[in-house]
Write a protein that holds these residues in place. Structure first.
Motif, PDB file in Angstrom:
ATOM      1  N   PRO A 134      -6.552  13.368 -24.795  1.00 38.51           N
ATOM      2  CA  PRO A 134      -7.560  13.954 -25.748  1.00 38.51           C
ATOM      3  C   PRO A 134      -8.402  14.909 -25.007  1.00 38.51           C
ATOM      4  N   VAL A 135      -8.409  15.095 -23.623  1.00 41.91           N
ATOM      5  CA  VAL A 135      -9.314  16.004 -23.156  1.00 41.91           C
ATOM      6  C   VAL A 135      -8.670  17.397 -23.339  1.00 41.91           C
ATOM      7  N   ARG A 193     -21.078  19.805 -14.743  1.00 40.22           N
ATOM      8  CA  ARG A 193     -20.632  18.518 -15.127  1.00 40.22           C
ATOM      9  C   ARG A 193     -21.398  17.928 -16.099  1.00 40.22           C
ATOM     10  N   ARG A 216     -20.260  17.302 -20.057  1.00 35.51           N
ATOM     11  CA  ARG A 216     -19.889  15.680 -20.434  1.00 35.51           C
ATOM     12  C   ARG A 216     -19.983  15.691 -21.739  1.00 35.51           C
ATOM     13  N   GLU A 227     -16.387  17.309 -19.729  1.00 33.53           N
ATOM     14  CA  GLU A 227     -16.687  17.889 -18.384  1.00 33.53           C
ATOM     15  C   GLU A 227     -15.323  18.130 -17.903  1.00 33.53           C
ATOM     16  N   LYS A 232     -16.861   7.019 -21.085  1.00 34.13           N
ATOM     17  CA  LYS A 232     -16.338   8.232 -21.297  1.00 34.13           C
ATOM     18  C   LYS A 232     -14.939   8.083 -20.386  1.00 34.13           C
ATOM     19  N   ALA A 284     -12.283   7.034 -22.455  1.00 31.91           N
ATOM     20  CA  ALA A 284     -12.089   7.696 -23.749  1.00 31.91           C
ATOM     21  C   ALA A 284     -11.212   8.999 -23.299  1.00 31.91           C
ATOM     22  N   ARG A 285     -11.511   9.523 -22.039  1.00 31.90           N
ATOM     23  CA  ARG A 285     -10.736  10.685 -21.676  1.00 31.90           C
ATOM     24  C   ARG A 285      -9.465  10.217 -21.132  1.00 31.90           C
ATOM     25  N   ALA A 313     -15.067  11.278 -14.916  1.00 31.79           N
ATOM     26  CA  ALA A 313     -16.211  11.120 -15.867  1.00 31.79           C
ATOM     27  C   ALA A 313     -17.313  10.412 -15.338  1.00 31.79           C
ATOM     28  N   GLY A 314     -18.319  11.245 -15.152  1.00 33.25           N
ATOM     29  CA  GLY A 314     -19.548  10.638 -14.167  1.00 33.25           C
ATOM     30  C   GLY A 314     -19.336  10.420 -13.015  1.00 33.25           C
TER      31      GLY A 314
END
Lengths: 297, 297
Positions: free
Chosen positions: A58-59, A190, A194, A202, B52, B55-56, B166-167
């Motif tokens: 998905p990214v 980032r 995000r 991000e 996230k 999800a990624r 992610a984060g």
């Protein structure tokens, strides 16, 4: 401000201007705040594998909408939110300023104005999110992308980072876009991007060490777009080599890489599909009725 | 057939047996057809970054459900389908046969029977899909996984394939599980597992060349689980070396790699989180009320 003598303030304005062939150029900067999308049109026998390719990656491949039914060119359904659905006032065959057409994986038409002759009842159109959305947010946060400030195209690179394969789509790798930022700004960059999960989100990598991790040999030689420049217009990688490669200064500009919507196109080309595949021409996107803010989360 | 003198035919049977500490062992093979899930419990300040991350990276980190509200241990909501929602008849603190507890990223309790003392109103539980689902389908298709036939654990490996960060979750890499199959069966194996998108889906890589692509040095030395064996009980990699490394025979067994639910645990451990993090003990999963078939697509 736009200097065109036709209205391009909203998504539908741009679609109609493309349909009527009064706007035939790139769409960057048109209808600010409206979502822009990459288009890929595939023969239906590849549609399910393509959906899975996007779901698994998905990214770089954020599928945001597709033809409501097999063969629909005038109705698209949002994949994640109904705000992306458009019924009427859209024609995937005419509403992009320029298209590319491939037959049996060979380019047969370049930058054509419509795909009415090629579209069949056996085609499915897919819309993929685009990084223009988060670029607006970066600019609003005081972090305008360099290529925008310099009126250049964003540099894009092939990488060695493998996609998760899906059906016929095997052996693909990420394509990434790059925007240089000062090391001290990377965490804010980032954070700003995000939220844009439907449009690449991000960065996937940053810093000079990212070049090796992604298998990018020369940051000054992107496969697509324009070579990246420093704030004062020098080649980004050349600047790094001049200054010696050991620096870790917070003020130094480093490359920051995002997943790029060219990825699914590359994966489709690589798969050697039979039949007619169509896509937007680079930089010539479909404008939607949804706003950038409709897909943040 | 189970030799336990308590019922473990359904998901709730296994949860109650674990809660009452009458079943304290691994869950492989229990309640056939019911979904099993990995558990990760995080302090709420990391919850959004973790969502996230999943999800990624949906292939190695398929988030299927989470606590319905902050602090909920007796109610989980499905992320993709309401069939995964459970309200009542579940207690994330007790219904897994064995747990691991980490404080400030250090293991402080291993294989404990419950986490009632550690769970707080500031925790969120996350359920991650598990490959047991597609293993049942592989067996039904006449392609039983080798480790199941030999009553061993599936071999799992760290790789160099980068996750999308992610984060706070940066620098993570895929963990993969491996099942050997004859080269001529790989396409069927791909097709059977492709439908299980919520539980890792089709393989991410296959063949001997995949070892280099994934950065796995020795297929006979997995980081977790048992070393892989050929049909007649010899080390898989040793066999390849004995026979010479040039073969491309359709009958030859080659390694086939899937995304593995250990990936998010590794990413969490790597992130150096503060506070109390909890997880299931390896092989000791949470049984759900949903069936394997409820999450195929």
């Amino acid at each position: 401000m736009s200097r065109q003598n036709y209205a391009v303030a909203t998504g539908v304005d741009v679609r109609l201007a493309a349909r009527n062939e009064v706007h035939t150029g790139p769409t960057s900067g048109l209808a600010p705040g409206f979502l822009q999308a990459n288009l890929l049109v595939l023969p239906v026998e590849y549609a399910d594998d393509f959906r899975k390719l996007c779901a698994r990656n998905p990214v770089p491949c954020p599928l945001i909408a597709e033809s409501s039914c097999l063969g629909s060119f005038d109705s698209v359904s949002g994949s994640t939110t109904p705000r992306l659905t458009m019924k009427g006032c859209v024609d995937l065959r005419t509403d992009i300023p320029a298209y590319m057409v491939y037959r049996d994986s060979k380019l047969v038409r370049s930058h054509c104005r419509d795909i009415k002759d090629e579209w069949t009842a056996g085609h499915v159109g897919f819309l993929i999110g685009c990084s223009y959305s988060f670029e607006t947010a970066l600019a609003a946060a005081g972090l305008p992308p360099r290529h925008v400030a310099l009126r250049r195209n964003v540099p894009m690179y092939r990488t060695t980072l493998a996609l998760c394969p899906a059906g016929v789509f095997t052996g693909g790798t990420y394509v990434v876009s790059m925007r240089p930022y000062r090391r001290r700004d990377v965490e804010q960059v980032r954070a700003v991007t995000r939220r844009f999960g439907a449009t690449h989100g991000e960065p996937i990598a940053w810093g000079w060490e990212a070049l090796q991790a992604l298998g990018i040999r020369d940051v000054d030689a992107p496969e697509w777009g324009d070579a990246p420049l420093t704030m004062d217009g020098r080649p980004l990688g050349g600047m790094r080599r001049e200054q010696g490669e050991q620096g870790e200064e917070e003020e130094e500009e480093v490359p920051v890489f995002w997943g790029c919507g060219v990825t699914p196109q590359e994966a489709v080309m690589r798969a050697g599909l039979r039949g007619v595949v169509m896509a937007h021409a680079p930089g010539h996107m479909l404008l939607l009725d949804a706003r950038d803010e409709d897909v943040v989360g």
